[in-house]
Design a protein around this motif. Structure first.
Motif, PDB file in Angstrom:
ATOM      1  N   ASP A 136       0.935  -1.120  -0.027  1.00  0.00           N
ATOM      2  CA  ASP A 136      -0.036  -0.069  -0.131  1.00  0.00           C
ATOM      3  C   ASP A 136       0.910   1.205   0.162  1.00  0.00           C
ATOM      4  OD1 ASP A 136      -2.044   1.604   0.095  1.00  0.00           O
ATOM      5  OD2 ASP A 136      -3.061   0.788   2.168  1.00  0.00           O
ATOM      6  N   ILE A 137       0.909   1.988  -1.065  1.00  0.00           N
ATOM      7  CA  ILE A 137       2.056   2.870  -1.375  1.00  0.00           C
ATOM      8  C   ILE A 137       1.289   4.383  -0.959  1.00  0.00           C
ATOM      9  CG2 ILE A 137       3.707   3.956  -3.124  1.00  0.00           C
ATOM     10  CD1 ILE A 137       4.187   1.022  -2.271  1.00  0.00           C
ATOM     11  N   ASN A 138       2.265   5.077  -0.433  1.00  0.00           N
ATOM     12  CA  ASN A 138       1.747   6.706  -0.480  1.00  0.00           C
ATOM     13  C   ASN A 138       2.668   7.610  -0.639  1.00  0.00           C
ATOM     14  OD1 ASN A 138       2.927   7.838   2.464  1.00  0.00           O
ATOM     15  ND2 ASN A 138       2.199   5.810   2.694  1.00  0.00           N
ATOM     16  N   GLY A 139       2.585   8.721  -0.973  1.00  0.00           N
ATOM     17  CA  GLY A 139       3.602   9.718  -1.256  1.00  0.00           C
ATOM     18  C   GLY A 139       3.564  11.076  -0.483  1.00  0.00           C
ATOM     19  N   ARG A 140       4.581  11.587  -0.408  1.00  0.00           N
ATOM     20  CA  ARG A 140       4.536  13.061   0.267  1.00  0.00           C
ATOM     21  C   ARG A 140       5.556  13.897  -0.619  1.00  0.00           C
ATOM     22  NH1 ARG A 140       3.163  13.317   5.946  1.00  0.00           N
ATOM     23  NH2 ARG A 140       2.794  10.847   6.547  1.00  0.00           N
TER      24      ARG A 140
END
Lengths: 191, 136
Positions: A136-140
């Motif tokens: 489960d990928i997230n980005g900032r």
């Protein structure tokens, strides 16, 4: 700073300088997380590979992926797909739980000033660990720089460079990206 | 799929060339597969209104092709560590992108090789890329 040249009036120069100051004020401020609509999954990987003509068995078969360190029964995603997982897609919206601010907050400011067209010019990605099925990928993101006004073959505009760090569900950094776009006013529409 | 080993690679080695036929189908399919719904990648009228003669390939797809091109050569055991690309001439429907690549450095510490990858079309360089891949 725009110097008084190429026929601009004092007022026009002042307007451009104020606009550029506003752009510069966004440098360094971080936004995120921007979540993924879907966990990393075999169907989206297959659609990507089918369209790209990529037959790498690690993207299709868990036994091949295991040799790259993927968990049991999981395939590996193409590393170059990293950015796709957190894209907004058709709706243009990030999934619930994401930062509700713009991931690239200067974009509406450009649109307001008539710099409506956008083209990506550079993408540098580093991959620190495999992205695997189930992740489960997230980005900032943050704005690294905004150029001064440039006249290019496409039109007059600005180069904007954005940095994004991608993490998985264990909060491990899986990769990072430096992404540059040109936001511009086209010289002319093509008839 | 055979796997290239670090020992077998020399600086100056050329990768097998790859020709990619650019079609409207390819541009739209890859844009959607990469979740990029910018209208310039599927709507010719919108592309023209923004000064482009036709729809054109999105950067995520170019990135994907550069990655694919390198792992086609390495085999499944090649692990991409870095793909850094700079775009030039857009890929429009009807064009063909000719991809070539060369090994420019080897790093014994982590068994990685650095490659320069170029994709050209009728106008000129579509993409110039630097890729780092770790080999078995």
């Amino acid at each position: 700073m725009i110097q008084k040249s190429n026929g601009l009036s004092d007022v026009e120069c002042q307007e451009i300088n104020l606009f550029e100051q506003e752009l510069q004020s966004y440098i360094g401020s971080e936004s995120g997380p921007f979540l993924s609509w879907d966990r990393v999954n075999r169907a989206m990987i297959r659609h990507w590979c089918e369209a790209m003509g990529d037959a790498n068995p690690a993207y299709y078969h868990a036994d091949a992926a295991a040799q790259l360190g993927a968990p049991q029964n999981a395939v590996v995603a193409p590393p170059t797909m990293m950015q796709s997982w957190t894209m907004t897609g058709f709706s243009g919206e990030h999934p619930p739980g994401s930062d509700t601010r713009e991931s690239m907050p200067v974009m509406p400011i450009f649109d307001r000033q008539g710099y409506l067209a956008v083209v990506a010019t550079n993408c540098e990605q580093e991959y620190l660990q495999p992205i695997c099925e189930g992740d489960d990928i997230n980005g900032r993101s943050s704005i690294e720089s905004v150029s001064s006004q440039k006249t290019t073959g496409l039109g007059v505009g600005y180069f904007v460079t954005q940095l994004t760090e991608f993490r998985n569900q264990r909060d491990e950094v899986v990769g990072n990206m430096r992404f540059r776009i040109l936001k511009y006013k086209p010289h002319s529409a093509v008839s | 799929m055979t796997n290239i080993t670090y020992r077998a690679v020399q600086v100056g080695d050329q990768l097998p060339k790859l020709a990619v036929d650019i079609t409207a189908k390819l541009i739209t399919a890859t844009a959607i597969a990469s979740r990029d719904y910018q209208n310039v990648h599927h709507d010719q009228d919108a592309a023209r209104a923004l000064g482009s003669p036709n729809i054109f390939m999105n950067i995520l797809t170019t990135n994907g092709f550069v990655g694919r091109y390198v792992t086609d050569w390495t085999g499944a055991l090649g692990v991409l560590k870095k793909v850094a690309i700079k775009l030039g001439a857009p890929n429009y429907p009807g064009d063909t992108m000719q991809m070539s690549g060369e090994v420019v450095a080897k790093n014994d510490v982590d068994q990685s090789v650095e490659l320069k990858v170029i994709g050209t079309n009728d106008i000129g360089h579509h993409v110039v890329g630097e890729v780092v891949v770790v080999l078995p």
